[in-house]
Design a protein around this motif. Structure first.
Motif, PDB file in Angstrom:
ATOM      1  N   LEU A 262      33.531  54.426   5.187  1.00 48.38           N
ATOM      2  CA  LEU A 262      32.614  55.365   5.839  1.00 48.38           C
ATOM      3  C   LEU A 262      32.218  56.477   4.862  1.00 48.38           C
ATOM      4  CD1 LEU A 262      31.134  56.178   8.405  1.00 48.38           C
ATOM      5  CD2 LEU A 262      33.162  57.415   9.129  1.00 48.38           C
ATOM      6  N   HIS A 263      33.201  56.960   4.128  1.00 48.19           N
ATOM      7  CA  HIS A 263      32.947  58.011   3.148  1.00 48.19           C
ATOM      8  C   HIS A 263      31.978  57.516   2.067  1.00 48.19           C
ATOM      9  CE1 HIS A 263      34.479  61.973   1.969  1.00 48.19           C
ATOM     10  NE2 HIS A 263      33.950  61.636   0.818  1.00 48.19           N
ATOM     11  N   ARG A 264      32.199  56.256   1.629  1.00 49.46           N
ATOM     12  CA  ARG A 264      31.324  55.687   0.594  1.00 49.46           C
ATOM     13  C   ARG A 264      29.898  55.508   1.103  1.00 49.46           C
ATOM     14  NH1 ARG A 264      35.372  51.659  -2.761  1.00 49.46           N
ATOM     15  NH2 ARG A 264      36.715  53.407  -3.318  1.00 49.46           N
TER      16      ARG A 264
ATOM     17  N   SER B 136      40.321  47.027   5.368  1.00 49.59           N
ATOM     18  CA  SER B 136      39.347  46.815   6.458  1.00 49.59           C
ATOM     19  C   SER B 136      38.325  47.958   6.460  1.00 49.59           C
ATOM     20  CB  SER B 136      40.063  46.767   7.801  1.00 49.59           C
ATOM     21  OG  SER B 136      40.710  48.004   7.989  1.00 49.59           O
ATOM     22  N   LEU B 137      37.318  47.795   7.309  1.00 49.31           N
ATOM     23  CA  LEU B 137      36.254  48.803   7.402  1.00 49.31           C
ATOM     24  C   LEU B 137      36.834  50.066   8.060  1.00 49.31           C
ATOM     25  CD1 LEU B 137      33.184  49.191   6.986  1.00 49.31           C
ATOM     26  CD2 LEU B 137      32.841  48.267   9.263  1.00 49.31           C
ATOM     27  N   GLY B 138      36.978  51.136   7.287  1.00 49.67           N
ATOM     28  CA  GLY B 138      37.584  52.346   7.844  1.00 49.67           C
ATOM     29  C   GLY B 138      37.118  53.588   7.114  1.00 49.67           C
TER      30      GLY B 138
ATOM     31  N   LEU C  37      32.409  42.665  -4.637  1.00 48.48           N
ATOM     32  CA  LEU C  37      31.427  43.628  -4.125  1.00 48.48           C
ATOM     33  C   LEU C  37      31.842  44.144  -2.747  1.00 48.48           C
ATOM     34  CD1 LEU C  37      28.650  44.926  -4.688  1.00 48.48           C
ATOM     35  CD2 LEU C  37      27.595  43.031  -3.451  1.00 48.48           C
ATOM     36  N   SER C  38      32.278  43.230  -1.864  1.00 44.74           N
ATOM     37  CA  SER C  38      32.651  43.701  -0.529  1.00 44.74           C
ATOM     38  C   SER C  38      33.941  44.524  -0.594  1.00 44.74           C
ATOM     39  CB  SER C  38      32.738  42.556   0.477  1.00 44.74           C
ATOM     40  OG  SER C  38      33.693  41.654   0.050  1.00 44.74           O
ATOM     41  N   ASN C  39      34.867  44.134  -1.504  1.00 48.36           N
ATOM     42  CA  ASN C  39      36.094  44.936  -1.662  1.00 48.36           C
ATOM     43  C   ASN C  39      35.754  46.334  -2.152  1.00 48.36           C
ATOM     44  OD1 ASN C  39      37.684  42.902  -0.850  1.00 48.36           O
ATOM     45  ND2 ASN C  39      38.317  42.250  -2.897  1.00 48.36           N
ATOM     46  N   TRP C  40      34.795  46.393  -3.061  1.00 49.61           N
ATOM     47  CA  TRP C  40      34.397  47.687  -3.634  1.00 49.61           C
ATOM     48  C   TRP C  40      33.774  48.581  -2.553  1.00 49.61           C
ATOM     49  CZ3 TRP C  40      29.428  49.845  -4.485  1.00 49.61           C
ATOM     50  CH2 TRP C  40      29.445  51.001  -5.263  1.00 49.61           C
ATOM     51  N   LEU C  41      32.960  47.939  -1.665  1.00 47.11           N
ATOM     52  CA  LEU C  41      32.346  48.732  -0.585  1.00 47.11           C
ATOM     53  C   LEU C  41      33.401  49.195   0.408  1.00 47.11           C
ATOM     54  CD1 LEU C  41      29.034  46.850   0.258  1.00 47.11           C
ATOM     55  CD2 LEU C  41      29.237  49.205  -0.507  1.00 47.11           C
TER      56      LEU C  41
END
Ligand code: HEM
Length: 397
Positions: A183-185, A177-179, A168-172
Protein backbone atom coordinates in the motif's frame (compact mmCIF):
# COMPACT_ATOMS: atom_id res chain seq x y z
CA UNK A 1 17.17 51.32 -13.07
CA UNK A 2 14.20 52.07 -15.31
CA UNK A 3 11.40 49.60 -15.81
CA UNK A 4 12.31 49.28 -19.48
CA UNK A 5 15.97 48.42 -18.82
CA UNK A 6 14.88 45.87 -16.20
CA UNK A 7 12.71 44.16 -18.79
CA UNK A 8 15.58 44.34 -21.26
CA UNK A 9 18.00 42.87 -18.71
CA UNK A 10 15.70 39.95 -17.92
CA UNK A 11 14.63 39.45 -21.53
CA UNK A 12 18.22 39.17 -22.77
CA UNK A 13 18.97 36.50 -20.14
CA UNK A 14 15.68 34.63 -19.90
CA UNK A 15 13.28 35.56 -22.74
CA UNK A 16 10.31 33.72 -21.31
CA UNK A 17 7.73 36.39 -22.12
CA UNK A 18 8.84 36.59 -25.77
CA UNK A 19 8.90 32.83 -26.19
CA UNK A 20 5.47 32.50 -24.54
CA UNK A 21 4.14 35.07 -27.00
CA UNK A 22 5.72 33.22 -29.95
CA UNK A 23 4.69 29.71 -28.84
CA UNK A 24 1.23 30.39 -27.44
CA UNK A 25 -0.22 33.73 -28.48
CA UNK A 26 1.11 34.26 -32.02
CA UNK A 27 1.56 30.56 -32.83
CA UNK A 28 0.19 29.88 -36.33
CA UNK A 29 -2.66 27.36 -36.22
CA UNK A 30 -4.46 25.89 -39.24
CA UNK A 31 -7.72 27.83 -39.63
CA UNK A 32 -9.87 24.74 -40.28
CA UNK A 33 -9.52 22.99 -36.88
CA UNK A 34 -12.78 21.56 -35.55
CA UNK A 35 -13.89 21.10 -31.91
CA UNK A 36 -12.04 17.78 -31.61
CA UNK A 37 -8.88 19.88 -31.36
CA UNK A 38 -10.18 21.20 -28.00
CA UNK A 39 -9.46 17.93 -26.26
CA UNK A 40 -5.77 18.65 -25.62
CA UNK A 41 -6.85 21.71 -23.62
CA UNK A 42 -9.49 19.64 -21.76
CA UNK A 43 -6.83 17.09 -20.85
CA UNK A 44 -4.50 19.77 -19.55
CA UNK A 45 -7.23 21.30 -17.35
CA UNK A 46 -8.40 17.89 -16.07
CA UNK A 47 -4.79 17.14 -15.13
CA UNK A 48 -4.49 20.41 -13.19
CA UNK A 49 -7.69 19.58 -11.24
CA UNK A 50 -6.39 16.09 -10.50
CA UNK A 51 -2.99 17.26 -9.23
CA UNK A 52 -4.40 20.04 -7.05
CA UNK A 53 -7.18 17.90 -5.54
CA UNK A 54 -4.67 15.03 -5.15
CA UNK A 55 -2.35 17.18 -3.04
CA UNK A 56 -5.22 18.04 -0.67
CA UNK A 57 -6.26 14.38 -0.44
CA UNK A 58 -2.68 13.28 0.27
CA UNK A 59 -2.52 15.70 3.22
CA UNK A 60 -5.35 13.81 4.94
CA UNK A 61 -4.71 10.26 3.74
CA UNK A 62 -2.95 7.55 5.81
CA UNK A 63 -1.24 4.80 3.73
CA UNK A 64 -1.62 1.87 6.18
CA UNK A 65 -4.05 -1.02 5.86
CA UNK A 66 -5.58 -0.31 9.28
CA UNK A 67 -6.20 3.40 8.63
CA UNK A 68 -6.44 3.92 4.82
CA UNK A 69 -10.17 3.15 4.55
CA UNK A 70 -11.13 5.19 7.62
CA UNK A 71 -8.95 8.15 6.55
CA UNK A 72 -10.79 8.24 3.21
CA UNK A 73 -14.15 8.00 5.02
CA UNK A 74 -13.03 10.89 7.22
CA UNK A 75 -12.18 12.97 4.13
CA UNK A 76 -15.66 12.23 2.75
CA UNK A 77 -17.62 12.86 5.95
CA UNK A 78 -15.70 14.88 8.54
CA UNK A 79 -13.25 17.22 6.82
CA UNK A 80 -14.63 20.54 5.53
CA UNK A 81 -15.30 20.22 1.75
CA UNK A 82 -13.47 16.89 1.80
CA UNK A 83 -16.32 15.23 -0.12
CA UNK A 84 -15.94 17.89 -2.81
CA UNK A 85 -12.17 17.47 -3.15
CA UNK A 86 -12.54 13.68 -3.33
CA UNK A 87 -15.34 13.92 -5.91
CA UNK A 88 -13.21 16.33 -7.95
CA UNK A 89 -10.45 13.74 -7.92
CA UNK A 90 -12.59 10.67 -8.70
CA UNK A 91 -14.71 12.50 -11.31
CA UNK A 92 -11.52 14.03 -12.77
CA UNK A 93 -10.10 10.57 -13.50
CA UNK A 94 -13.19 9.63 -15.52
CA UNK A 95 -13.17 12.96 -17.34
CA UNK A 96 -9.46 12.53 -18.10
CA UNK A 97 -9.91 9.03 -19.51
CA UNK A 98 -12.97 10.02 -21.54
CA UNK A 99 -11.06 12.96 -23.02
CA UNK A 100 -7.98 10.77 -23.59
CA UNK A 101 -9.91 8.16 -25.57
CA UNK A 102 -11.55 10.87 -27.72
CA UNK A 103 -8.15 12.60 -28.19
CA UNK A 104 -6.62 9.31 -29.40
CA UNK A 105 -9.62 8.53 -31.63
CA UNK A 106 -9.31 12.00 -33.19
CA UNK A 107 -5.59 11.41 -33.86
CA UNK A 108 -6.31 8.02 -35.42
CA UNK A 109 -9.09 9.42 -37.62
CA UNK A 110 -7.18 12.40 -38.97
CA UNK A 111 -3.84 10.53 -39.22
CA UNK A 112 -2.11 12.84 -36.70
CA UNK A 113 0.29 9.96 -35.87
CA UNK A 114 1.84 10.14 -39.34
CA UNK A 115 5.07 11.90 -40.30
CA UNK A 116 6.22 14.37 -39.15
CA UNK A 117 4.22 13.94 -35.88
CA UNK A 118 5.47 10.51 -34.79
CA UNK A 119 7.09 11.93 -31.65
CA UNK A 120 3.90 13.73 -30.64
CA UNK A 121 2.11 10.39 -30.98
CA UNK A 122 4.78 8.44 -29.07
CA UNK A 123 5.00 10.92 -26.17
CA UNK A 124 1.17 10.80 -26.09
CA UNK A 125 1.23 7.00 -25.76
CA UNK A 126 3.80 7.28 -22.94
CA UNK A 127 1.28 9.58 -21.26
CA UNK A 128 -1.49 7.03 -21.74
CA UNK A 129 0.60 4.32 -20.05
CA UNK A 130 1.58 6.63 -17.17
CA UNK A 131 -2.03 7.75 -16.68
CA UNK A 132 -3.09 4.07 -16.55
CA UNK A 133 -0.37 3.31 -14.02
CA UNK A 134 -1.35 6.28 -11.86
CA UNK A 135 -5.04 5.30 -12.04
CA UNK A 136 -4.30 1.68 -11.12
CA UNK A 137 -2.09 2.66 -8.15
CA UNK A 138 -4.60 5.31 -7.04
CA UNK A 139 -7.50 2.86 -7.06
CA UNK A 140 -5.76 0.68 -4.46
CA UNK A 141 -5.35 3.55 -1.99
CA UNK A 142 -8.89 3.70 -0.45
CA UNK A 143 -8.38 0.03 0.52
CA UNK A 144 -11.94 -0.99 -0.36
CA UNK A 145 -12.95 -4.48 -1.50
CA UNK A 146 -12.37 -3.68 -5.19
CA UNK A 147 -9.04 -1.98 -4.42
CA UNK A 148 -7.81 -5.13 -2.73
CA UNK A 149 -9.22 -7.72 -5.13
CA UNK A 150 -8.47 -5.69 -8.28
CA UNK A 151 -4.84 -5.39 -7.20
CA UNK A 152 -4.77 -9.11 -6.35
CA UNK A 153 -6.00 -10.02 -9.87
CA UNK A 154 -3.38 -7.79 -11.53
CA UNK A 155 -0.50 -8.95 -9.33
CA UNK A 156 -1.43 -12.60 -9.91
CA UNK A 157 -1.68 -11.96 -13.66
CA UNK A 158 1.80 -10.39 -13.59
CA UNK A 159 3.18 -13.60 -12.08
CA UNK A 160 2.32 -15.39 -15.33
CA UNK A 161 5.06 -13.43 -17.15
CA UNK A 162 8.08 -15.69 -17.71
CA UNK A 163 11.33 -14.68 -15.92
CA UNK A 164 10.30 -11.19 -14.80
CA UNK A 165 6.76 -11.95 -13.53
CA UNK A 166 7.50 -13.32 -10.07
CA UNK A 167 10.35 -10.87 -9.23
CA UNK A 168 8.16 -7.97 -10.41
CA UNK A 169 5.16 -9.00 -8.31
CA UNK A 170 7.42 -9.69 -5.30
CA UNK A 171 8.95 -6.25 -5.72
CA UNK A 172 5.49 -4.63 -5.81
CA UNK A 173 4.25 -6.60 -2.81
CA UNK A 174 7.45 -6.23 -0.77
CA UNK A 175 6.01 -8.86 1.59
CA UNK A 176 4.40 -12.30 1.46
CA UNK A 177 0.94 -10.83 0.75
CA UNK A 178 -0.80 -7.62 -0.28
CA UNK A 179 -0.52 -5.43 2.83
CA UNK A 180 1.10 -2.40 4.40
CA UNK A 181 4.34 -2.43 2.38
CA UNK A 182 2.52 -2.71 -0.94
CA UNK A 183 0.00 0.00 0.00
CA UNK A 184 2.84 2.34 0.88
CA UNK A 185 4.56 1.58 -2.44
CA UNK A 186 1.39 2.17 -4.44
CA UNK A 187 0.91 5.50 -2.66
CA UNK A 188 4.40 6.63 -3.66
CA UNK A 189 4.01 5.21 -7.19
CA UNK A 190 0.71 7.10 -7.52
CA UNK A 191 2.00 10.57 -6.89
CA UNK A 192 5.43 10.09 -8.48
CA UNK A 193 3.67 9.07 -11.74
CA UNK A 194 1.42 12.11 -11.46
CA UNK A 195 4.46 14.40 -11.56
CA UNK A 196 6.09 12.34 -14.34
CA UNK A 197 2.89 12.90 -16.34
CA UNK A 198 3.28 16.68 -16.00
CA UNK A 199 6.87 16.40 -17.30
CA UNK A 200 5.87 14.29 -20.31
CA UNK A 201 2.93 16.61 -21.13
CA UNK A 202 5.50 19.42 -21.48
CA UNK A 203 7.49 17.24 -23.88
CA UNK A 204 4.32 16.25 -25.76
CA UNK A 205 3.31 19.86 -26.37
CA UNK A 206 6.92 20.87 -27.17
CA UNK A 207 7.18 18.18 -29.88
CA UNK A 208 3.84 19.36 -31.27
CA UNK A 209 5.08 22.94 -31.44
CA UNK A 210 8.12 21.93 -33.53
CA UNK A 211 6.00 20.38 -36.29
CA UNK A 212 2.73 22.27 -35.80
CA UNK A 213 -0.76 20.78 -35.47
CA UNK A 214 -2.39 18.57 -38.07
CA UNK A 215 -5.91 19.51 -39.26
CA UNK A 216 -9.07 17.74 -40.48
CA UNK A 217 -7.96 17.90 -44.13
CA UNK A 218 -4.64 16.30 -43.19
CA UNK A 219 -2.75 18.69 -45.49
CA UNK A 220 -0.09 21.07 -44.17
CA UNK A 221 -1.12 24.72 -44.54
CA UNK A 222 1.11 26.27 -47.19
CA UNK A 223 -0.23 29.82 -47.42
CA UNK A 224 -0.26 32.34 -44.56
CA UNK A 225 -4.01 32.89 -45.13
CA UNK A 226 -4.55 29.24 -44.21
CA UNK A 227 -3.47 29.91 -40.62
CA UNK A 228 -4.70 32.00 -37.68
CA UNK A 229 -2.82 33.10 -34.54
CA UNK A 230 -3.62 30.95 -31.50
CA UNK A 231 -4.78 34.06 -29.63
CA UNK A 232 -7.54 35.27 -29.83
CA UNK A 233 -9.01 32.68 -32.21
CA UNK A 234 -8.21 29.41 -30.47
CA UNK A 235 -8.07 30.78 -26.93
CA UNK A 236 -11.73 31.75 -27.48
CA UNK A 237 -12.64 28.42 -29.05
CA UNK A 238 -10.83 26.44 -26.33
CA UNK A 239 -12.48 28.67 -23.70
CA UNK A 240 -15.94 27.91 -25.07
CA UNK A 241 -15.22 24.19 -25.21
CA UNK A 242 -13.82 24.29 -21.68
CA UNK A 243 -17.07 25.81 -20.35
CA UNK A 244 -18.94 22.81 -21.72
CA UNK A 245 -16.34 20.36 -20.44
CA UNK A 246 -16.47 21.90 -16.94
CA UNK A 247 -20.28 21.83 -16.97
CA UNK A 248 -20.23 18.08 -17.66
CA UNK A 249 -17.52 17.62 -15.01
CA UNK A 250 -19.60 19.62 -12.48
CA UNK A 251 -22.74 17.64 -13.43
CA UNK A 252 -20.89 14.42 -12.70
CA UNK A 253 -19.64 15.63 -9.32
CA UNK A 254 -22.78 17.33 -8.05
CA UNK A 255 -25.56 15.19 -9.52
CA UNK A 256 -24.15 11.75 -10.28
CA UNK A 257 -21.12 11.30 -8.00
CA UNK A 258 -21.58 7.53 -7.73
CA UNK A 259 -22.55 6.67 -11.27
CA UNK A 260 -19.04 5.69 -12.34
CA UNK A 261 -17.78 4.11 -9.13
CA UNK A 262 -18.39 0.58 -7.87
CA UNK A 263 -20.42 0.27 -4.67
CA UNK A 264 -18.24 -2.57 -3.42
CA UNK A 265 -15.32 -0.18 -3.03
CA UNK A 266 -17.22 1.49 -0.19
CA UNK A 267 -16.77 -1.72 1.80
CA UNK A 268 -13.42 -2.07 3.58
CA UNK A 269 -10.98 -4.61 2.08
CA UNK A 270 -11.40 -8.10 3.46
CA UNK A 271 -8.86 -10.70 2.26
CA UNK A 272 -11.19 -13.49 3.46
CA UNK A 273 -14.23 -12.48 1.37
CA UNK A 274 -13.89 -12.48 -2.43
CA UNK A 275 -16.54 -10.29 -4.16
CA UNK A 276 -18.81 -12.23 -6.54
CA UNK A 277 -17.74 -10.24 -9.61
CA UNK A 278 -14.40 -8.50 -9.62
CA UNK A 279 -14.76 -5.58 -12.02
CA UNK A 280 -12.39 -2.79 -12.97
CA UNK A 281 -13.36 0.86 -13.40
CA UNK A 282 -14.98 1.60 -16.79
CA UNK A 283 -11.77 2.96 -18.34
CA UNK A 284 -9.93 -0.33 -17.84
CA UNK A 285 -12.78 -2.59 -18.88
CA UNK A 286 -11.73 -2.99 -22.57
CA UNK A 287 -8.36 -4.38 -21.44
CA UNK A 288 -9.97 -6.51 -18.74
CA UNK A 289 -12.28 -8.00 -21.40
CA UNK A 290 -9.22 -8.99 -23.48
CA UNK A 291 -7.56 -10.48 -20.38
CA UNK A 292 -10.64 -12.63 -19.74
CA UNK A 293 -11.20 -13.55 -23.38
CA UNK A 294 -8.07 -15.71 -23.52
CA UNK A 295 -8.03 -19.06 -21.67
CA UNK A 296 -4.32 -18.77 -20.82
CA UNK A 297 -3.24 -16.23 -18.17
CA UNK A 298 -0.04 -15.36 -20.00
CA UNK A 299 -1.83 -15.10 -23.37
CA UNK A 300 -4.43 -12.76 -21.85
CA UNK A 301 -1.79 -10.56 -20.27
CA UNK A 302 0.22 -10.35 -23.49
CA UNK A 303 -2.81 -9.60 -25.66
CA UNK A 304 -4.19 -6.99 -23.22
CA UNK A 305 -0.88 -5.11 -22.93
CA UNK A 306 -0.16 -5.68 -26.64
CA UNK A 307 -3.42 -3.91 -27.54
CA UNK A 308 -1.86 -0.66 -26.28
CA UNK A 309 1.76 -1.35 -27.25
CA UNK A 310 0.58 -1.99 -30.82
CA UNK A 311 -0.34 1.69 -31.07
CA UNK A 312 3.36 2.66 -30.86
CA UNK A 313 3.88 1.14 -34.32
CA UNK A 314 0.87 2.80 -35.97
CA UNK A 315 2.93 5.52 -37.76
CA UNK A 316 4.85 2.77 -39.56
CA UNK A 317 2.04 0.26 -39.98
CA UNK A 318 -0.11 2.73 -41.89
CA UNK A 319 1.45 2.83 -45.35
CA UNK A 320 -0.93 5.25 -47.00
CA UNK A 321 0.47 8.59 -48.23
CA UNK A 322 -2.93 10.13 -47.42
CA UNK A 323 -3.15 11.38 -43.86
CA UNK A 324 -6.79 12.09 -43.00
CA UNK A 325 -9.50 9.40 -43.07
CA UNK A 326 -11.70 12.12 -44.54
CA UNK A 327 -10.22 11.23 -47.92
CA UNK A 328 -10.13 7.45 -47.37
CA UNK A 329 -13.69 6.05 -47.44
CA UNK A 330 -12.63 2.41 -46.94
CA UNK A 331 -10.29 3.30 -44.09
CA UNK A 332 -13.10 5.30 -42.47
CA UNK A 333 -15.29 2.18 -42.30
CA UNK A 334 -12.46 0.01 -41.07
CA UNK A 335 -11.60 2.53 -38.35
CA UNK A 336 -15.23 2.82 -37.26
CA UNK A 337 -15.07 -0.95 -36.85
CA UNK A 338 -12.02 -0.57 -34.56
CA UNK A 339 -13.85 2.07 -32.48
CA UNK A 340 -16.86 -0.28 -32.23
CA UNK A 341 -14.59 -3.17 -31.19
CA UNK A 342 -13.12 -1.00 -28.39
CA UNK A 343 -16.61 0.01 -27.17
CA UNK A 344 -17.81 -3.62 -27.24
CA UNK A 345 -14.75 -4.67 -25.26
CA UNK A 346 -15.54 -1.93 -22.76
CA UNK A 347 -19.11 -3.23 -22.37
CA UNK A 348 -17.94 -6.84 -22.12
CA UNK A 349 -15.33 -6.02 -19.46
CA UNK A 350 -17.86 -4.28 -17.24
CA UNK A 351 -20.27 -7.25 -17.13
CA UNK A 352 -20.20 -10.66 -15.49
CA UNK A 353 -18.67 -13.18 -17.86
CA UNK A 354 -21.28 -15.01 -19.96
CA UNK A 355 -20.80 -17.16 -23.06
CA UNK A 356 -22.22 -14.39 -25.29
CA UNK A 357 -19.93 -11.65 -23.97
CA UNK A 358 -16.96 -14.00 -24.09
CA UNK A 359 -17.41 -14.51 -27.84
CA UNK A 360 -18.04 -10.81 -28.41
CA UNK A 361 -14.76 -10.07 -26.57
CA UNK A 362 -12.89 -12.59 -28.69
CA UNK A 363 -14.27 -11.24 -31.97
CA UNK A 364 -13.57 -7.63 -30.93
CA UNK A 365 -9.99 -8.50 -29.85
CA UNK A 366 -9.33 -10.17 -33.21
CA UNK A 367 -10.74 -7.16 -35.07
CA UNK A 368 -8.67 -4.70 -33.01
CA UNK A 369 -5.45 -6.54 -33.85
CA UNK A 370 -6.48 -7.11 -37.49
CA UNK A 371 -7.14 -3.39 -37.94
CA UNK A 372 -3.60 -2.43 -36.96
CA UNK A 373 -1.67 -5.41 -38.30
CA UNK A 374 -3.57 -6.09 -41.54
CA UNK A 375 -5.89 -3.25 -42.53
CA UNK A 376 -3.45 -0.37 -41.98
CA UNK A 377 -0.55 -1.89 -43.96
CA UNK A 378 -2.63 -3.58 -46.69
CA UNK A 379 -5.52 -1.19 -47.33
CA UNK A 380 -3.41 1.35 -49.31
CA UNK A 381 -2.89 -1.39 -51.93
CA UNK A 382 -6.55 -1.34 -52.88
CA UNK A 383 -7.13 2.38 -52.41
CA UNK A 384 -7.08 4.72 -55.40
CA UNK A 385 -3.39 5.64 -55.88
CA UNK A 386 -4.31 8.86 -57.70
CA UNK A 387 -6.43 10.13 -54.83
CA UNK A 388 -3.59 12.08 -53.24
CA UNK A 389 -3.04 14.45 -56.14
CA UNK A 390 -6.76 15.20 -56.51
CA UNK A 391 -6.97 15.87 -52.76
CA UNK A 392 -4.02 18.25 -52.93
CA UNK A 393 -5.80 20.14 -55.72
CA UNK A 394 -9.24 20.37 -54.16
CA UNK A 395 -8.26 20.83 -50.52
CA UNK A 396 -5.11 22.90 -50.84
CA UNK A 397 -4.79 25.01 -47.67
C1 HEM B 1 -2.48 13.69 -20.16
C2 HEM B 1 -2.49 13.39 -21.42
C3 HEM B 1 -2.39 14.34 -22.59
C4 HEM B 1 -2.37 15.70 -22.63
C5 HEM B 1 -2.46 16.69 -21.46
C6 HEM B 1 -2.27 16.08 -24.03
C7 HEM B 1 -2.22 17.38 -24.50
C8 HEM B 1 -2.22 17.75 -25.83
C9 HEM B 1 -2.39 19.07 -26.33
C10 HEM B 1 -2.55 20.33 -25.45
C11 HEM B 1 -2.38 19.01 -27.68
C12 HEM B 1 -2.61 20.18 -28.65
C13 HEM B 1 -4.13 20.41 -28.81
C14 HEM B 1 -4.85 19.28 -29.52
O1 HEM B 1 -4.41 18.87 -30.61
O2 HEM B 1 -5.87 18.80 -28.99
C15 HEM B 1 -2.17 17.64 -28.06
C16 HEM B 1 -2.04 17.18 -29.35
C17 HEM B 1 -1.81 15.87 -29.71
N1 HEM B 1 -1.83 14.78 -28.86
FE1 HEM B 1 -2.02 14.86 -26.86
N2 HEM B 1 -2.23 14.94 -24.81
C18 HEM B 1 -2.29 13.86 -23.97
C19 HEM B 1 -2.30 12.53 -24.34
C20 HEM B 1 -2.17 12.07 -25.64
C21 HEM B 1 -2.22 10.68 -26.03
C22 HEM B 1 -2.47 9.52 -25.09
C23 HEM B 1 -1.99 10.65 -27.40
C24 HEM B 1 -1.93 9.48 -28.33
C25 HEM B 1 -1.76 8.28 -28.06
C26 HEM B 1 -1.84 12.00 -27.85
C27 HEM B 1 -1.58 12.36 -29.15
C28 HEM B 1 -1.59 13.65 -29.62
C29 HEM B 1 -1.38 14.01 -31.00
C30 HEM B 1 -1.06 13.06 -32.17
C31 HEM B 1 -1.51 15.41 -31.06
C32 HEM B 1 -1.39 16.30 -32.30
C33 HEM B 1 -2.76 16.35 -32.91
C34 HEM B 1 -2.89 17.13 -34.15
O3 HEM B 1 -2.29 18.17 -34.27
O4 HEM B 1 -3.62 16.64 -34.98
N3 HEM B 1 -1.96 12.83 -26.76
N4 HEM B 1 -2.10 16.86 -26.91
Amino acid sequence: MSNRSQTGWLASRFPIAASFRRQYLDFAMPRNLNYLWNFGAFLTIALVFLVVSGIFLAINYTPTITSAFSSVEKIDRAIASGWFIRSLHIGGVSMLFAALYIHIARSLYYGSYKAPRELVWITGLCLLILVMLAAFAGYILPWGQMSFWGATVVINALKALPLVGTPLSNWLLGDSSLGDVALHRFFILHFVTAFAIIGIVTLHVATLHVVGPNNPAGIEPRRPEATLPFHPYYTTKDGLGLCLFLMIYAGLIFFLPDILTLASNYVEANPLVTPRDIMPEWYFSPFYAILRAVPSKLGGLLLASGSVLLLFFTPWLDRSPIRSARHRPRMRWALRGAFLAFILLGLAGSRPLTEGWLWISRAATIYWYAYFLLVLPLLPRIENPNAMSSIQDTHCL
